[in-house]
Design a protein around this motif. Structure first.
Motif, short mmCIF file in Angstrom:
data_model
loop_
_atom_site.label_atom_id
_atom_site.label_comp_id
_atom_site.label_asym_id
_atom_site.label_seq_id
_atom_site.Cartn_x
_atom_site.Cartn_y
_atom_site.Cartn_z
N LEU A 1 4.14 7.20 -13.11
CA LEU A 1 4.11 7.34 -11.65
C LEU A 1 2.68 7.49 -11.11
N SER A 2 1.79 8.02 -11.92
CA SER A 2 0.38 8.04 -11.51
C SER A 2 -0.14 6.61 -11.37
N LEU A 3 0.24 5.76 -12.31
CA LEU A 3 -0.20 4.37 -12.23
C LEU A 3 0.44 3.67 -11.03
N ALA A 4 1.71 3.95 -10.78
CA ALA A 4 2.36 3.38 -9.59
C ALA A 4 1.64 3.80 -8.32
N ARG A 5 1.23 5.07 -8.28
CA ARG A 5 0.47 5.59 -7.14
C ARG A 5 -0.87 4.86 -6.99
N GLU A 6 -1.55 4.65 -8.13
CA GLU A 6 -2.84 3.95 -8.11
C GLU A 6 -2.67 2.51 -7.63
N ARG A 7 -1.59 1.85 -8.07
CA ARG A 7 -1.36 0.47 -7.64
C ARG A 7 -1.14 0.41 -6.13
N ALA A 8 -0.41 1.36 -5.60
CA ALA A 8 -0.19 1.39 -4.15
C ALA A 8 -1.50 1.63 -3.41
N GLN A 9 -2.32 2.51 -3.91
CA GLN A 9 -3.61 2.78 -3.27
C GLN A 9 -4.51 1.55 -3.30
N ALA A 10 -4.30 0.69 -4.31
CA ALA A 10 -5.08 -0.56 -4.41
C ALA A 10 -4.49 -1.67 -3.55
N GLY A 11 -3.34 -1.40 -2.91
CA GLY A 11 -2.76 -2.38 -2.00
C GLY A 11 -1.43 -2.96 -2.41
N ASP A 12 -0.95 -2.61 -3.62
CA ASP A 12 0.34 -3.11 -4.06
C ASP A 12 1.47 -2.43 -3.29
N ALA A 13 2.61 -3.09 -3.23
CA ALA A 13 3.84 -2.48 -2.74
C ALA A 13 4.65 -2.01 -3.94
N VAL A 14 5.10 -0.77 -3.92
CA VAL A 14 5.83 -0.20 -5.05
C VAL A 14 7.13 0.42 -4.55
N ILE A 15 8.24 0.00 -5.14
CA ILE A 15 9.52 0.63 -4.86
C ILE A 15 10.11 1.10 -6.17
N VAL A 16 10.59 2.33 -6.20
CA VAL A 16 11.02 2.94 -7.46
C VAL A 16 12.30 3.74 -7.25
N VAL A 17 13.27 3.53 -8.13
CA VAL A 17 14.49 4.33 -8.13
C VAL A 17 14.25 5.55 -9.03
N LEU A 18 14.50 6.74 -8.48
CA LEU A 18 14.29 7.97 -9.23
C LEU A 18 15.48 8.90 -9.09
N HIS A 19 15.66 9.74 -10.10
CA HIS A 19 16.61 10.84 -10.00
C HIS A 19 15.88 12.17 -9.86
N ASP A 20 14.65 12.22 -10.34
CA ASP A 20 13.88 13.47 -10.31
C ASP A 20 13.28 13.65 -8.92
N LEU A 21 13.80 14.61 -8.19
CA LEU A 21 13.37 14.83 -6.81
C LEU A 21 11.93 15.32 -6.74
N ASN A 22 11.50 16.05 -7.76
CA ASN A 22 10.13 16.57 -7.74
C ASN A 22 9.10 15.49 -8.04
N GLY B 1 0.78 -1.23 0.00
CA GLY B 1 0.00 0.00 0.00
C GLY B 1 0.81 1.28 0.00
N GLU B 2 2.11 1.21 -0.31
CA GLU B 2 2.93 2.41 -0.32
C GLU B 2 3.81 2.47 -1.55
N VAL B 3 4.19 3.71 -1.91
CA VAL B 3 5.25 3.95 -2.88
C VAL B 3 6.49 4.41 -2.12
N LEU B 4 7.54 3.62 -2.19
CA LEU B 4 8.81 3.95 -1.56
C LEU B 4 9.81 4.29 -2.65
N SER B 5 10.34 5.51 -2.63
CA SER B 5 11.30 5.94 -3.64
C SER B 5 12.72 5.89 -3.08
N LEU B 6 13.64 5.42 -3.91
CA LEU B 6 15.07 5.43 -3.58
C LEU B 6 15.72 6.58 -4.32
#
Length: 271
Positions: free
Chosen positions: A192-213, A44-49
């Motif tokens: 990233l909107s879809l990743a957010r939706e998946r987390a809200q639906a209960g998925d666990a999402v981990i994503v490596v990003l360079h864009d801080l915004n 249920g969360e998006v965790l960014s590295l």
């Protein structure tokens, strides 16, 4: 034909720890790429590295996915050591999008997305193949590319095709390594909107990003790495401050608040 069967347990409740490291260290060429790292990924969360180049973000994702083994420490997946899982069982429980996603064979786009359903062959969930493939194609906005051969695609189109394959897997966990790197503004937001939706639906999402915004806009938590260590792991509001980012990235930045969303906006200090 082998008997068909259900392959996954019941839905995991939000907040449950899906994957975690316990003091993991990875050494290559005498250098500690990761040094005593502890981190948890929850349903249920998006965790960014985040972190500078060479901080260990992609390496940590590889350990969490089971693609690499630590020299010290443990990686736990659904409560047991990840090395105890078979590759098939892992592929049914986490979808991995690598940074270096070389799709060079002359498959069509549709065939590549279809590969995301391979773990579900001869299971009850095979009945979802067509729906899941269509979902992945729509999510990545590549319906017009279905019959195109992969070598003919642009870098961004290949990246979106690879993303669609991961989505089609319907694994309940997404592990994405720089999924927006080759994408234009529209498709960065869509991914990233879809990743957010998946987390809200209960998925666990981990994503490596360079864009801080992007991380500020879509993350529930951010783990900030530097030289193989986690400097801090908390909400975007706690992590994305001018003091912390200036220190970790070794360049002066300011963080302002968006007047509508209230999210932080990171800007380099110039001149």
């Amino acid at each position: 034909m082998a008997a068909r069967h259900h392959a996954l347990p019941e839905r995991i409740s939000a907040g449950t720890v899906i994957c975690a490291t316990e003091n993991v260290t990875l050494i290559r060429g005498g250098r500690r790429l990761l040094d005593s790292v502890n981190i948890e990924l929850r349903a249920g969360e998006v965790l960014s590295l985040l972190g500078p180049n060479g901080a260990g973000k992609s390496t940590l994702l590889s350990l969490l996915s089971g693609d690499m083994e630590p020299d010290e420490g443990k990686v736990k997946f659904h409560g047991k050591e990840i090395s105890d899982w078979s590759l098939l069982d892992l592929s049914r429980r986490r979808g991995v999008l690598l940074q270096d996603n070389q799709l060079l064979f002359p498959f069509t786009v549709h065939q590549v997305v279809e590969m995301g359903r391979a773990p579900w062959r001869r299971t009850d969930l095979e009945d979802e193949d067509n729906e899941a493939i269509a979902e992945g194609i729509a999510a990545a906005d590549i319906s017009h590319l279905g019959s195109r051969r992969v070598p003919s695609l642009s870098g961004g189109e290949r990246a979106r095709t690879a993303f669609a394959r991961v989505i089609a897997g319907r694994t309940g966990m997404l592990m994405l390594d720089e999924p927006t790197a080759a994408l234009d503004l529209k498709h960065q937001e869509a991914v990233l909107s879809l990743a957010r939706e998946r987390a809200q639906a209960g998925d666990a999402v981990i994503v490596v990003l360079h864009d801080l915004n992007l991380a500020a806009a879509y993350s529930d938590r951010i783990a900030l790495l530097r030289k193989g260590k986690i400097v801090a792991c908390d909400t975007p509001e706690q992590i994305l401050t001018s003091e912390i980012l200036t220190d970790v990235y070794e360049t002066p930045v300011e963080v302002i608040t968006h007047p509508v969303t209230g999210k932080g906006i990171v800007l380099p200090l110039r001149g």
